[in-house]
Design a protein around this motif. Sequence first.
Motif, PDB file in Angstrom:
ATOM      1  N   GLU A   1       0.812  -1.218   0.000  1.00  0.00           N
ATOM      2  CA  GLU A   1       0.000   0.000   0.000  1.00  0.00           C
ATOM      3  C   GLU A   1       0.850   1.276   0.000  1.00  0.00           C
ATOM      4  O   GLU A   1       0.335   2.372  -0.231  1.00  0.00           O
ATOM      5  N   ARG A   2       2.148   1.149   0.260  1.00  0.00           N
ATOM      6  CA  ARG A   2       3.026   2.326   0.283  1.00  0.00           C
ATOM      7  C   ARG A   2       3.937   2.396  -0.941  1.00  0.00           C
ATOM      8  O   ARG A   2       4.811   3.251  -1.019  1.00  0.00           O
ATOM      9  N   ARG A   3       3.769   1.489  -1.888  1.00  0.00           N
ATOM     10  CA  ARG A   3       4.654   1.486  -3.040  1.00  0.00           C
ATOM     11  C   ARG A   3       4.303   2.626  -3.996  1.00  0.00           C
ATOM     12  O   ARG A   3       3.156   3.018  -4.121  1.00  0.00           O
ATOM     13  N   TYR A   4       5.308   3.121  -4.674  1.00  0.00           N
ATOM     14  CA  TYR A   4       5.113   4.197  -5.638  1.00  0.00           C
ATOM     15  C   TYR A   4       4.470   3.647  -6.909  1.00  0.00           C
ATOM     16  O   TYR A   4       4.945   2.689  -7.482  1.00  0.00           O
ATOM     17  N   ASN A   5       3.415   4.296  -7.315  1.00  0.00           N
ATOM     18  CA  ASN A   5       2.731   3.924  -8.549  1.00  0.00           C
ATOM     19  C   ASN A   5       2.966   5.018  -9.589  1.00  0.00           C
ATOM     20  O   ASN A   5       2.047   5.593 -10.141  1.00  0.00           O
ATOM     21  N   CYS A   6       4.259   5.329  -9.798  1.00  0.00           N
ATOM     22  CA  CYS A   6       4.605   6.413 -10.705  1.00  0.00           C
ATOM     23  C   CYS A   6       5.949   6.107 -11.353  1.00  0.00           C
ATOM     24  O   CYS A   6       6.703   5.257 -10.878  1.00  0.00           O
ATOM     25  N   LEU A   7       6.236   6.805 -12.427  1.00  0.00           N
ATOM     26  CA  LEU A   7       7.473   6.595 -13.173  1.00  0.00           C
ATOM     27  C   LEU A   7       8.548   7.552 -12.668  1.00  0.00           C
ATOM     28  O   LEU A   7       8.292   8.741 -12.467  1.00  0.00           O
ATOM     29  N   ILE A   8       9.755   7.019 -12.478  1.00  0.00           N
ATOM     30  CA  ILE A   8      10.863   7.829 -11.984  1.00  0.00           C
ATOM     31  C   ILE A   8      11.373   8.705 -13.127  1.00  0.00           C
ATOM     32  O   ILE A   8      11.781   8.195 -14.177  1.00  0.00           O
ATOM     33  N   PRO A   9      11.378  10.029 -12.955  1.00  0.00           N
ATOM     34  CA  PRO A   9      11.847  10.893 -14.053  1.00  0.00           C
ATOM     35  C   PRO A   9      13.371  10.980 -14.069  1.00  0.00           C
ATOM     36  O   PRO A   9      14.025  10.906 -13.030  1.00  0.00           O
ATOM     37  N   PRO A  10      13.962  11.119 -15.250  1.00  0.00           N
ATOM     38  CA  PRO A  10      15.392  11.409 -15.302  1.00  0.00           C
ATOM     39  C   PRO A  10      15.650  12.816 -14.767  1.00  0.00           C
ATOM     40  O   PRO A  10      14.735  13.652 -14.763  1.00  0.00           O
ATOM     41  N   PRO A  11      16.868  13.102 -14.323  1.00  0.00           N
ATOM     42  CA  PRO A  11      17.166  14.456 -13.844  1.00  0.00           C
ATOM     43  C   PRO A  11      17.172  15.447 -15.002  1.00  0.00           C
ATOM     44  O   PRO A  11      17.309  15.051 -16.171  1.00  0.00           O
ATOM     45  N   PRO A  12      17.037  16.734 -14.718  1.00  0.00           N
ATOM     46  CA  PRO A  12      17.085  17.733 -15.792  1.00  0.00           C
ATOM     47  C   PRO A  12      18.376  17.618 -16.594  1.00  0.00           C
ATOM     48  O   PRO A  12      19.463  17.449 -16.044  1.00  0.00           O
ATOM     49  N   GLY A  13      18.244  17.698 -17.912  1.00  0.00           N
ATOM     50  CA  GLY A  13      19.407  17.659 -18.784  1.00  0.00           C
ATOM     51  C   GLY A  13      19.977  16.281 -19.026  1.00  0.00           C
ATOM     52  O   GLY A  13      21.083  16.141 -19.564  1.00  0.00           O
ATOM     53  N   TYR A  14      19.235  15.235 -18.656  1.00  0.00           N
ATOM     54  CA  TYR A  14      19.748  13.863 -18.795  1.00  0.00           C
ATOM     55  C   TYR A  14      20.129  13.566 -20.245  1.00  0.00           C
ATOM     56  O   TYR A  14      19.436  13.943 -21.187  1.00  0.00           O
ATOM     57  N   LYS A  15      21.268  12.866 -20.408  1.00  0.00           N
ATOM     58  CA  LYS A  15      21.741  12.464 -21.734  1.00  0.00           C
ATOM     59  C   LYS A  15      21.943  10.953 -21.771  1.00  0.00           C
ATOM     60  O   LYS A  15      22.203  10.329 -20.743  1.00  0.00           O
ATOM     61  N   VAL A  16      21.849  10.392 -22.958  1.00  0.00           N
ATOM     62  CA  VAL A  16      22.179   8.981 -23.120  1.00  0.00           C
ATOM     63  C   VAL A  16      23.613   8.786 -22.647  1.00  0.00           C
ATOM     64  O   VAL A  16      24.514   9.532 -23.041  1.00  0.00           O
ATOM     65  N   PRO A  17      23.866   7.804 -21.755  1.00  0.00           N
ATOM     66  CA  PRO A  17      25.200   7.661 -21.155  1.00  0.00           C
ATOM     67  C   PRO A  17      26.309   7.478 -22.188  1.00  0.00           C
ATOM     68  O   PRO A  17      26.104   6.929 -23.275  1.00  0.00           O
ATOM     69  N   ILE A  18      27.485   7.939 -21.828  1.00  0.00           N
ATOM     70  CA  ILE A  18      28.682   7.736 -22.645  1.00  0.00           C
ATOM     71  C   ILE A  18      28.959   6.239 -22.738  1.00  0.00           C
ATOM     72  O   ILE A  18      28.760   5.491 -21.783  1.00  0.00           O
ATOM     73  N   LYS A  19      29.422   5.794 -23.889  1.00  0.00           N
ATOM     74  CA  LYS A  19      29.589   4.360 -24.140  1.00  0.00           C
ATOM     75  C   LYS A  19      30.893   3.830 -23.552  1.00  0.00           C
ATOM     76  O   LYS A  19      31.879   4.548 -23.423  1.00  0.00           O
ATOM     77  N   TRP A  20      30.857   2.547 -23.212  1.00  0.00           N
ATOM     78  CA  TRP A  20      32.050   1.828 -22.790  1.00  0.00           C
ATOM     79  C   TRP A  20      32.956   1.613 -24.024  1.00  0.00           C
ATOM     80  O   TRP A  20      32.438   1.356 -25.106  1.00  0.00           O
ATOM     81  N   PRO A  21      34.279   1.735 -23.909  1.00  0.00           N
ATOM     82  CA  PRO A  21      35.071   1.885 -22.689  1.00  0.00           C
ATOM     83  C   PRO A  21      35.329   3.318 -22.251  1.00  0.00           C
ATOM     84  O   PRO A  21      35.942   3.541 -21.199  1.00  0.00           O
ATOM     85  N   ARG A  22      34.882   4.316 -23.029  1.00  0.00           N
ATOM     86  CA  ARG A  22      35.096   5.711 -22.607  1.00  0.00           C
ATOM     87  C   ARG A  22      34.448   5.986 -21.262  1.00  0.00           C
ATOM     88  O   ARG A  22      34.958   6.797 -20.476  1.00  0.00           O
TER      89      ARG A  22
END
Length: 668
Positions: A136-157
Amino acid sequence: MMRGRADGVQKKLLVTSVCVAVIFLGFLLLYYGSFYGSQNHGASALEYGSRSLRKLGSSYLGGDEDADLGSKQDEISTKFWQEGEEDDVIPNSYPVCDDRHSELIPCLDRNLIYQTRLKLDLSLMEHYERHCPQPERRYNCLIPPPPGYKVPIKWPRSRDEVWKSNIPHTHLAHEKSDQNWMVVKGEKIVFPGGGTHFHYGADKYIALLANMLNFSNDNLNNEGRIRTVLDVGCGVASFGAYLLSSDIIAMSLAPNDVHQNQIQFALERGIPAYLGVLGTKRLPYPSRSFELAHCSRCRIDWLQRDGILLLELDRLLRPGGYFAYSSPEAYAQDEEDLRIWREMSALVERMCWKIAVKKNQTVIWVKPLTNDCYMEREPGTQPPLCRSDDDPDAVWGVPMEACITPYSDQTQRAKGSGLVPWPARLTAPPPRLADFGYSNEMFEKDTVIQSSTFSSTCICVCIVLMLSACADTCTHKKMVYDIIDVVQEVWQRRVENYWNLLSPKIKPDTLRNLMDMKANLGSFGAALKSKDVWVMNVVPDDGPNTLKLIYDRGLIGTVHNWCEAFSTYPRTYDLLHAWTVFSDVKNKGCSAEDLLIEMDRMLRPTGFIIIRDKQPMVEFIKKYLPALHWEAVATADPKSDPEQDEDDIVLIIQKKLWLTSESLRDSE
């Protein structure tokens, strides 16, 4: 009279004001309570409900790695729910969690502890252990990315740099500026490879450890004999990052403590890591899982509670395993450090550990190969041996014990773990198949099940491999194979089919952090050995404990119950593989919808999910795709994929990259 009249008027005004306030508050409660809550578990996240509701009508901006975030705008439908078949209520959209919860870890949520007034012993680190919300206390919502979120830099960089906007926390860069943990450079956070004890680079420190142990070429993997490592109090996991080039995989472990985002940084960098703490419960790994444990100024009191934390490391180390300890107690000459060193030395001696080497600021202890030393101790020596009925591989929610875990008869006879060097151990019979009543000889020449009924000799194979075709009774129909080879061949073809389905959407460097949500023997991960990825192999807490076989194969993973949230930050995995996980959750009476929301939390934007399940369950999941901002990429049925079970369907899903319009404004 004037005064009395004025008092009367004031009293009436006060009563009227109170009544209006009560009515207004009641209206607010009714208004928000009528909207918020899941179809399965009513109202949840009461404290943040109003904030989430306010965002229900916000717009979302979607795109891909190469697209401008502002180029697409998709208004959420004002109708939030739609009627499905058989009176199911399917959400047309989910509310967005408050921006403050962009890093929410539901079972490691400090706010939950405060709100529910849990009585925890802070000195035992209980507040850093898992405490999951009730349904009954679980979140029923989607976690938003932080402002300015970008697709992560790729491995191995990504090992050396990440986007600052993805983890907008720079306090570690300032706090550890003299130790080269991380440095802020413009839009990026850079990792020079330093640590609390190895300011000049983890690579040099790793070579030093190998040199201390006289390993050839100063290579810590010791010709494949050291493969799995546990790094306790890992910081941003630079130690584990630089082990990878030596074909060593480390489980980098740290709590969500004052250095809050260290594991988040590790995973953003593409380094295997897990949120956990040496507190009161066993770590979620089987006994004898690691060849080396490492602690570099991890600030753990190893002497507390009769050495219980050091005894937990002892449980996890393989026969002949090492504990590398770099800390002031190993070299400092002040009175307190000398006292700790004397007491710690006495403790490990009673545990039958010996000093392999001690140099400058580092000591490396080695664990015995057999039980002989334990048997030769004086009666009453502390710590005692664990009870004969103690299962050292039972770990999910099991309290630690201040006792020494003796070796099995098989290990005693083998005088060690019996493991062959990496990479041969990936396909060699895992020695601990004997724990399932299965010998190596049986393993080499036994049954792969290909019909719906089998002989009784098949049952062990069914249990170990979790073959979906296994039945309760068997006939003589069977075929003799080397099980690992055949199962691995099946999974090799399955993974090739997966990658063919994914190929229009991925490049060689698209994926890095993968999770197999029901790993069984780890064959999905083993089939990916040639790719530049790592896999968190998850084994259900209530099934056969095949995780020890996974570690015996040189892979890593953890135990988990998918009725609960996983111990990781949001947006930390590029691909989730779910083989009959939803059917299992449904059979346990848990919420498949909750699992979908949890998978969305763990998955990076533009990441992928591979669902392999029964057709009714796949159809159920498809109904939720629009609400979750997911899209179906490809499907495969038994007709198009000969490796599938008769009633299995494969569904490939991609998570869209979206931001709330409010978050986008904040980032501009």
